[in-house]
Design a protein around this motif. Sequence first.
Motif, PDB file in Angstrom:
ATOM      1  N   THR A 103       4.553   1.075   2.876  1.00 45.40           N
ATOM      2  CA  THR A 103       4.245  -0.134   3.215  1.00 45.40           C
ATOM      3  C   THR A 103       4.443  -1.041   1.912  1.00 45.40           C
ATOM      4  O   THR A 103       3.373  -0.825   0.569  1.00 45.40           O
ATOM      5  N   ALA A 104       5.103  -1.978   1.953  1.00 43.11           N
ATOM      6  CA  ALA A 104       5.395  -2.639   0.875  1.00 43.11           C
ATOM      7  C   ALA A 104       5.782  -4.100   1.140  1.00 43.11           C
ATOM      8  O   ALA A 104       6.774  -4.360   1.889  1.00 43.11           O
ATOM      9  N   ASN A 105       5.244  -5.019   0.214  1.00 46.94           N
ATOM     10  CA  ASN A 105       5.562  -6.621   0.459  1.00 46.94           C
ATOM     11  C   ASN A 105       7.067  -6.773  -0.056  1.00 46.94           C
ATOM     12  O   ASN A 105       7.609  -6.212  -1.031  1.00 46.94           O
ATOM     13  N   SER A 106       7.751  -7.383   0.664  1.00 48.29           N
ATOM     14  CA  SER A 106       9.235  -7.750   0.418  1.00 48.29           C
ATOM     15  C   SER A 106       9.592  -9.089  -0.536  1.00 48.29           C
ATOM     16  O   SER A 106      10.885  -9.183  -0.654  1.00 48.29           O
ATOM     17  N   TYR A 137      10.229  -0.220 -10.873  1.00 52.09           N
ATOM     18  CA  TYR A 137      11.439   0.149 -10.186  1.00 52.09           C
ATOM     19  C   TYR A 137      12.554  -0.773  -9.786  1.00 52.09           C
ATOM     20  O   TYR A 137      13.724  -0.498 -10.334  1.00 52.09           O
ATOM     21  N   LEU A 138      12.136  -1.967  -9.528  1.00 54.61           N
ATOM     22  CA  LEU A 138      13.033  -3.132  -9.275  1.00 54.61           C
ATOM     23  C   LEU A 138      14.040  -3.380 -10.432  1.00 54.61           C
ATOM     24  O   LEU A 138      15.064  -3.453 -10.396  1.00 54.61           O
ATOM     25  N   ALA A 139      13.294  -3.333 -11.657  1.00 50.64           N
ATOM     26  CA  ALA A 139      14.113  -3.623 -12.966  1.00 50.64           C
ATOM     27  C   ALA A 139      14.918  -2.369 -13.324  1.00 50.64           C
ATOM     28  O   ALA A 139      16.265  -2.605 -13.679  1.00 50.64           O
ATOM     29  N   ASP A 140      14.549  -1.460 -12.916  1.00 55.08           N
ATOM     30  CA  ASP A 140      15.326  -0.083 -13.089  1.00 55.08           C
ATOM     31  C   ASP A 140      16.438  -0.121 -12.281  1.00 55.08           C
ATOM     32  O   ASP A 140      17.870   0.327 -12.653  1.00 55.08           O
ATOM     33  N   LEU A 141      16.387  -0.718 -10.755  1.00 52.60           N
ATOM     34  CA  LEU A 141      17.506  -0.600  -9.995  1.00 52.60           C
ATOM     35  C   LEU A 141      18.377  -1.656 -10.514  1.00 52.60           C
ATOM     36  O   LEU A 141      19.668  -1.567 -10.326  1.00 52.60           O
ATOM     37  N   ALA A 142      18.120  -2.901 -10.920  1.00 59.05           N
ATOM     38  CA  ALA A 142      18.856  -3.910 -11.461  1.00 59.05           C
ATOM     39  C   ALA A 142      19.576  -3.366 -12.587  1.00 59.05           C
ATOM     40  O   ALA A 142      20.924  -3.634 -12.602  1.00 59.05           O
ATOM     41  N   GLY A 143      18.980  -2.392 -13.632  1.00 58.25           N
ATOM     42  CA  GLY A 143      19.759  -1.901 -14.415  1.00 58.25           C
ATOM     43  C   GLY A 143      20.898  -0.962 -13.998  1.00 58.25           C
ATOM     44  O   GLY A 143      21.876  -0.919 -14.731  1.00 58.25           O
ATOM     45  N   ALA A 144      20.608  -0.233 -13.061  1.00 54.71           N
ATOM     46  CA  ALA A 144      21.562   0.636 -12.458  1.00 54.71           C
ATOM     47  C   ALA A 144      22.819   0.135 -12.065  1.00 54.71           C
ATOM     48  O   ALA A 144      23.875   0.787 -11.979  1.00 54.71           O
ATOM     49  N   GLU A 160      15.636   5.744   0.793  1.00 53.91           N
ATOM     50  CA  GLU A 160      15.283   6.692  -0.285  1.00 53.91           C
ATOM     51  C   GLU A 160      13.678   6.712  -0.404  1.00 53.91           C
ATOM     52  O   GLU A 160      13.159   7.449  -1.067  1.00 53.91           O
ATOM     53  N   GLY A 161      13.079   5.640   0.319  1.00 54.39           N
ATOM     54  CA  GLY A 161      11.659   5.691   0.602  1.00 54.39           C
ATOM     55  C   GLY A 161      10.946   5.061  -0.894  1.00 54.39           C
ATOM     56  O   GLY A 161       9.934   5.578  -1.178  1.00 54.39           O
ATOM     57  N   LYS A 162      11.639   4.351  -1.393  1.00 54.83           N
ATOM     58  CA  LYS A 162      10.893   3.436  -2.635  1.00 54.83           C
ATOM     59  C   LYS A 162      10.152   2.454  -2.418  1.00 54.83           C
ATOM     60  O   LYS A 162      10.199   1.785  -1.455  1.00 54.83           O
ATOM     61  N   ASN A 163       9.247   2.156  -3.377  1.00 58.77           N
ATOM     62  CA  ASN A 163       8.351   1.032  -3.211  1.00 58.77           C
ATOM     63  C   ASN A 163       9.249  -0.183  -3.757  1.00 58.77           C
ATOM     64  O   ASN A 163       9.159  -0.478  -5.036  1.00 58.77           O
ATOM     65  N   ILE A 164       9.777  -1.239  -2.945  1.00 57.99           N
ATOM     66  CA  ILE A 164      10.379  -2.205  -3.021  1.00 57.99           C
ATOM     67  C   ILE A 164       9.333  -3.354  -3.850  1.00 57.99           C
ATOM     68  O   ILE A 164      10.205  -4.377  -3.853  1.00 57.99           O
ATOM     69  N   ASP A 165       8.161  -3.054  -4.081  1.00 56.11           N
ATOM     70  CA  ASP A 165       7.575  -4.342  -4.514  1.00 56.11           C
ATOM     71  C   ASP A 165       6.887  -3.796  -5.909  1.00 56.11           C
ATOM     72  O   ASP A 165       6.167  -4.459  -6.566  1.00 56.11           O
ATOM     73  N   ASP A 166       7.390  -2.492  -6.539  1.00 53.02           N
ATOM     74  CA  ASP A 166       7.072  -2.142  -7.834  1.00 53.02           C
ATOM     75  C   ASP A 166       8.144  -2.762  -8.812  1.00 53.02           C
ATOM     76  O   ASP A 166       9.505  -2.383  -8.622  1.00 53.02           O
ATOM     77  N   ILE A 167       7.414  -3.228  -9.746  1.00 52.73           N
ATOM     78  CA  ILE A 167       8.464  -4.293 -10.635  1.00 52.73           C
ATOM     79  C   ILE A 167       9.290  -3.265 -11.566  1.00 52.73           C
ATOM     80  O   ILE A 167      10.449  -3.620 -11.877  1.00 52.73           O
ATOM     81  N   GLN A 225       0.966  -1.277  -0.009  1.00 57.23           N
ATOM     82  CA  GLN A 225      -0.026  -0.025   0.109  1.00 57.23           C
ATOM     83  C   GLN A 225       0.887   1.382  -0.006  1.00 57.23           C
ATOM     84  O   GLN A 225       1.108   1.704   0.888  1.00 57.23           O
ATOM     85  N   PRO A 226       1.440   1.634  -1.217  1.00 52.91           N
ATOM     86  CA  PRO A 226       2.614   2.854  -1.232  1.00 52.91           C
ATOM     87  C   PRO A 226       1.910   4.161  -0.709  1.00 52.91           C
ATOM     88  O   PRO A 226       2.444   4.776  -0.485  1.00 52.91           O
ATOM     89  N   HIS A 227       0.551   4.188  -0.599  1.00 52.50           N
ATOM     90  CA  HIS A 227      -0.127   5.725  -0.088  1.00 52.50           C
ATOM     91  C   HIS A 227       0.008   5.465   1.610  1.00 52.50           C
ATOM     92  O   HIS A 227      -0.345   6.427   2.060  1.00 52.50           O
TER      93      HIS A 227
END
Length: 233
Positions: free
Chosen positions: A95-98, A137-144, A128-135, A50-52
């Motif tokens: 709030t994000a599932n891990s 974002y996670l793909a961007d992080l992997a690329g980075a 950084e307050g990122k949503n670690i359940d957002d696919i 629940q990112p909000h």
Amino acid sequence: MKISIWSDIRCPFCYIGKKKFETALERFAHKDNVIVEWKSFELDPDLKTQPHIGTIAYYADVKGMGRQSAEQLFGNATQMAKEVGLDFHIENAVTANSLNAHRLIHFAKTKGYEEVMGEALLSAYLIEGKNIDDITYLADLAGAIGMDKEETTKMLVSDEYTYHVRQDQMEAKNIGVNGVPFFVLNNKYGISGAQSPEAFLQVIEKAWNEYEKENPTLEITKGDSCDLDGNCN
């Protein structure tokens, strides 16, 4: 010697414990002979992302901790983090599932990026307050960090590595782990929580001394021989 560490991306004390453990390991004379293995542990497997809703609000309201108690808990964690050079902003954590984050770490391990990915995810959530359940974002992080973004996305939209996460958690249950961080050294010694570097080092050295007795170094008397490269002397 192997050291297995169970942790969750959502746990502030796991990041603090990681830093204190690394400080201890740097002081250990035989650090190059230590294999560190990171294990998945979901503190709340059924958590709905629940990112909000901020993490503090989630613990205060949904978990029934109360606002004052939640702020005090995470305030103490933030202060402890400063002592090891981390600048937490848990007030911005969502709030994000891990599960997806843990799956990504297992995938990163196959590419040689396990350590850097784990560090990046902890920073993403707690600093950084990122949503670690957002696919996305996670793909961007992997690329980075140097991984293939498209390959990562393909993995994340599947259920790959979910089994690996569940296996880690089953192993934790079997040895009695009910909180993280939890460190197991040489399959004999357990350390619970973010202990001081001195406490970590003491147990590391104790475990190493036993490991050496059980795995003595082979003493070699050299004579004429040939090696695999065809060199003879």
